[in-house]
Design a protein around this motif. Structure first.
Motif, PDB file in Angstrom:
ATOM      1  N   LEU A  52      -6.453  -0.230  -4.655  1.00 44.39           N
ATOM      2  CA  LEU A  52      -6.208  -1.238  -5.687  1.00 44.39           C
ATOM      3  C   LEU A  52      -5.098  -2.177  -5.249  1.00 44.39           C
ATOM      4  CD1 LEU A  52      -6.608   0.584  -9.092  1.00 44.39           C
ATOM      5  CD2 LEU A  52      -7.638  -1.588  -8.428  1.00 44.39           C
ATOM      6  N   ALA A  53      -4.083  -1.612  -4.598  1.00 42.96           N
ATOM      7  CA  ALA A  53      -2.993  -2.449  -4.087  1.00 42.96           C
ATOM      8  C   ALA A  53      -3.532  -3.435  -3.048  1.00 42.96           C
ATOM      9  CB  ALA A  53      -1.908  -1.579  -3.467  1.00 42.96           C
ATOM     10  N   TYR A  54      -4.417  -2.919  -2.197  1.00 42.71           N
ATOM     11  CA  TYR A  54      -5.063  -3.782  -1.190  1.00 42.71           C
ATOM     12  C   TYR A  54      -5.807  -4.922  -1.892  1.00 42.71           C
ATOM     13  CZ  TYR A  54      -7.917  -4.891   2.961  1.00 42.71           C
ATOM     14  OH  TYR A  54      -8.529  -5.517   4.012  1.00 42.71           O
ATOM     15  N   MET A 103       0.826  -1.204   0.000  1.00 44.36           N
ATOM     16  CA  MET A 103       0.000   0.000   0.000  1.00 44.36           C
ATOM     17  C   MET A 103       0.867   1.263   0.000  1.00 44.36           C
ATOM     18  SD  MET A 103      -3.226  -0.960   2.471  1.00 44.36           S
ATOM     19  CE  MET A 103      -4.132   0.564   2.180  1.00 44.36           C
ATOM     20  N   GLN A 104       1.912   1.210   0.806  1.00 43.97           N
ATOM     21  CA  GLN A 104       2.814   2.354   0.867  1.00 43.97           C
ATOM     22  C   GLN A 104       3.441   2.613  -0.491  1.00 43.97           C
ATOM     23  OE1 GLN A 104       3.395   4.203   3.955  1.00 43.97           O
ATOM     24  NE2 GLN A 104       3.944   5.579   2.286  1.00 43.97           N
ATOM     25  N   GLU A 105       3.892   1.529  -1.102  1.00 48.13           N
ATOM     26  CA  GLU A 105       4.513   1.581  -2.425  1.00 48.13           C
ATOM     27  C   GLU A 105       3.573   2.212  -3.446  1.00 48.13           C
ATOM     28  OE1 GLU A 105       6.578  -1.806  -5.369  1.00 48.13           O
ATOM     29  OE2 GLU A 105       5.486  -2.341  -3.535  1.00 48.13           O
ATOM     30  N   ALA A 106       2.324   1.760  -3.421  1.00 47.04           N
ATOM     31  CA  ALA A 106       1.335   2.291  -4.364  1.00 47.04           C
ATOM     32  C   ALA A 106       1.102   3.779  -4.136  1.00 47.04           C
ATOM     33  CB  ALA A 106       0.034   1.519  -4.220  1.00 47.04           C
ATOM     34  N   LYS A 107       1.026   4.137  -2.874  1.00 49.44           N
ATOM     35  CA  LYS A 107       0.796   5.539  -2.525  1.00 49.44           C
ATOM     36  C   LYS A 107       1.929   6.422  -3.039  1.00 49.44           C
ATOM     37  CE  LYS A 107       0.109   8.492   1.535  1.00 49.44           C
ATOM     38  NZ  LYS A 107       0.261   8.538   3.005  1.00 49.44           N
ATOM     39  N   ASN A 108       3.154   5.947  -2.852  1.00 50.58           N
ATOM     40  CA  ASN A 108       4.324   6.735  -3.213  1.00 50.58           C
ATOM     41  C   ASN A 108       4.418   7.027  -4.709  1.00 50.58           C
ATOM     42  OD1 ASN A 108       5.047   6.748  -0.548  1.00 50.58           O
ATOM     43  ND2 ASN A 108       6.571   5.115  -0.743  1.00 50.58           N
ATOM     44  N   GLN A 143      -3.725   8.722  -5.232  1.00 52.81           N
ATOM     45  CA  GLN A 143      -3.137   7.951  -4.127  1.00 52.81           C
ATOM     46  C   GLN A 143      -4.149   6.987  -3.533  1.00 52.81           C
ATOM     47  OE1 GLN A 143      -1.583  10.783  -1.296  1.00 52.81           O
ATOM     48  NE2 GLN A 143       0.458  10.722  -2.206  1.00 52.81           N
ATOM     49  N   LEU A 144      -5.338   7.510  -3.254  1.00 57.21           N
ATOM     50  CA  LEU A 144      -6.372   6.667  -2.638  1.00 57.21           C
ATOM     51  C   LEU A 144      -6.722   5.496  -3.542  1.00 57.21           C
ATOM     52  CD1 LEU A 144      -8.695   9.331  -1.011  1.00 57.21           C
ATOM     53  CD2 LEU A 144      -7.439   7.511   0.154  1.00 57.21           C
ATOM     54  N   GLU A 145      -6.937   5.803  -4.808  1.00 59.18           N
ATOM     55  CA  GLU A 145      -7.291   4.717  -5.728  1.00 59.18           C
ATOM     56  C   GLU A 145      -6.180   3.677  -5.802  1.00 59.18           C
ATOM     57  OE1 GLU A 145      -9.137   5.751  -9.381  1.00 59.18           O
ATOM     58  OE2 GLU A 145      -8.348   4.010 -10.437  1.00 59.18           O
TER      59      GLU A 145
END
Lengths: 209, 209
Positions: A105-107, A86-91, A99-101
């Motif tokens: 999606l990573a989750y 999740m962190q990776e996706a956000k970054n 970021q939220l999407e």
DNA sequence: TAATTTTGTCTAACGGTGTTAAATTATTTA
DNA sequence: TAAATAATTTAACACCGTTAGACAAAATTA
């Protein structure tokens, strides 16, 4: 190879033994995960783990208090993995909505790519209540997601009840969709993606009202 | 009372015995449910059931093929109960939006009032995929909810994919919320109600766009 | 009524589970 | 080499789901 010789002569045997013990601790966990992956979590037994690491069952109790402790350790690993994804996706994004999407999606992807972990974390014995105690501060899904949510809502404190409510709304629909999908494999992947995206954008839109 | 005497003299013994067997079939199920309610589903064992009905374990196999069959029967009962509650809630309203809200609230209430059933139905071994085979046609949650959804969307066929998508959106968020709430008892009831109502009205609004 | 068949119920057992205590083997220390 | 310590295994306990065979009670037949 000469590694063992080197170890014997150049290293304190205490450290060598300590490292070996660390290794079997890891091996036990790996063996357990392999069995869960091959035969499902319900087929996991202490004797099977012992077989896989070529020991007898009681040895495992030198490393883990009981079976539950092994499951707990695997659960912990799962949560760490999820937090990382999740962190990776956000970054990867700067825009809050993106970021939220990306995070959700990573989750979603994690739940299916690491199905065994996800089931252990949420499905089986529902021990996700220990999440907060298990994870290092700032790395729970809440910690990762609350920031953008709060910012988007124009709220400075990420612990605000309104933020919390929205976070649970996200989590609920995604966890619900996943639960339902892990069971009912009939529903098409496309429809699910559609529901997921609709829901996420719907909630996200509702943040700035 | 003289019932047993009457039965003896005025009834065929075959029917009497048949009724007795029916009764123990029910008793087994009741005993199982009591144990699950008292000690959780994981504590349920054939021997405990036998103890409770004052028989020995093998007797149970005269009535049910195995332990799984007992769980299945309880699951079936759970789904029937849920269907009844939802239908009942629906019948109390004529307005479509009211119907939808009442139905999903009934679903929500069922999950907590009949927690053991709900866990058996969705939590434990995730056998909700058999829902369609178990329930009489027209009484699955989908059958009950799809009508109002379709009508509100101005779609005549309740099997339409767009209806299906919206139904899953409802179900996901509610099932997700429930899963999360059954585990994390910390979150306040008020906040949960708020999330639930927000989500339901949000989705309902999105039906007529 | 007496003998026989059927039915209901239990005992004993099998192979499996998690877990513990004691015995045994291997290793390190003196 | 002898004693002490650690590593590992064997054996056992109490439980589990499940099945086969023994046994007693009831119903049926002669």
């Amino acid at each position: 190879m000469g590694a063992s010789k080197d170890e014997k002569y150049h290293m304190g045997s205490k450290e060598r033994i300590h490292r070996l013990k660390e290794q079997t601790r890891v091996n036990i966990l790996d063996a357990a995960y392999d069995i869960v992956k091959d035969e499902g979590w319900q087929a996991l037994s202490m004797r099977k783990i012992a077989d896989k690491i070529e020991y007898t069952a009681p040895i495992i109790y030198e490393y883990y208090a009981n079976k539950e402790a092994i499951l707990l350790e695997l659960t912990k690993k799962g949560f760490m993995l999820l937090a990382g994804r999740m962190q990776e996706a956000k970054n990867k994004h700067t825009d809050l909505a993106d970021q939220l999407e990306a995070m959700w999606l990573a989750y979603w992807n994690f739940a299916f790519e690491e199905k065994e972990y996800y089931q252990l974390m949420f499905g089986v014995e529902m021990n996700c209540c220990i999440m907060d105690e298990i994870l290092p501060p700032g790395s729970t899904p809440y910690d990762i997601a609350a920031g953008p949510i709060a910012e988007m809502m124009g709220i400075s404190d990420p612990e605000d009840d309104r933020v919390c409510t929205k976070y649970y709304t996200y989590w609920s629909i995604i966890h619900g969709l996943i639960s339902i999908n892990i069971v009912r494999k009939g529903t098409s992947d496309e429809i699910n993606r559609q529901i997921l995206k609709d829901a996420i954008t719907g909630i996200t839109r509702s943040l700035k009202n």
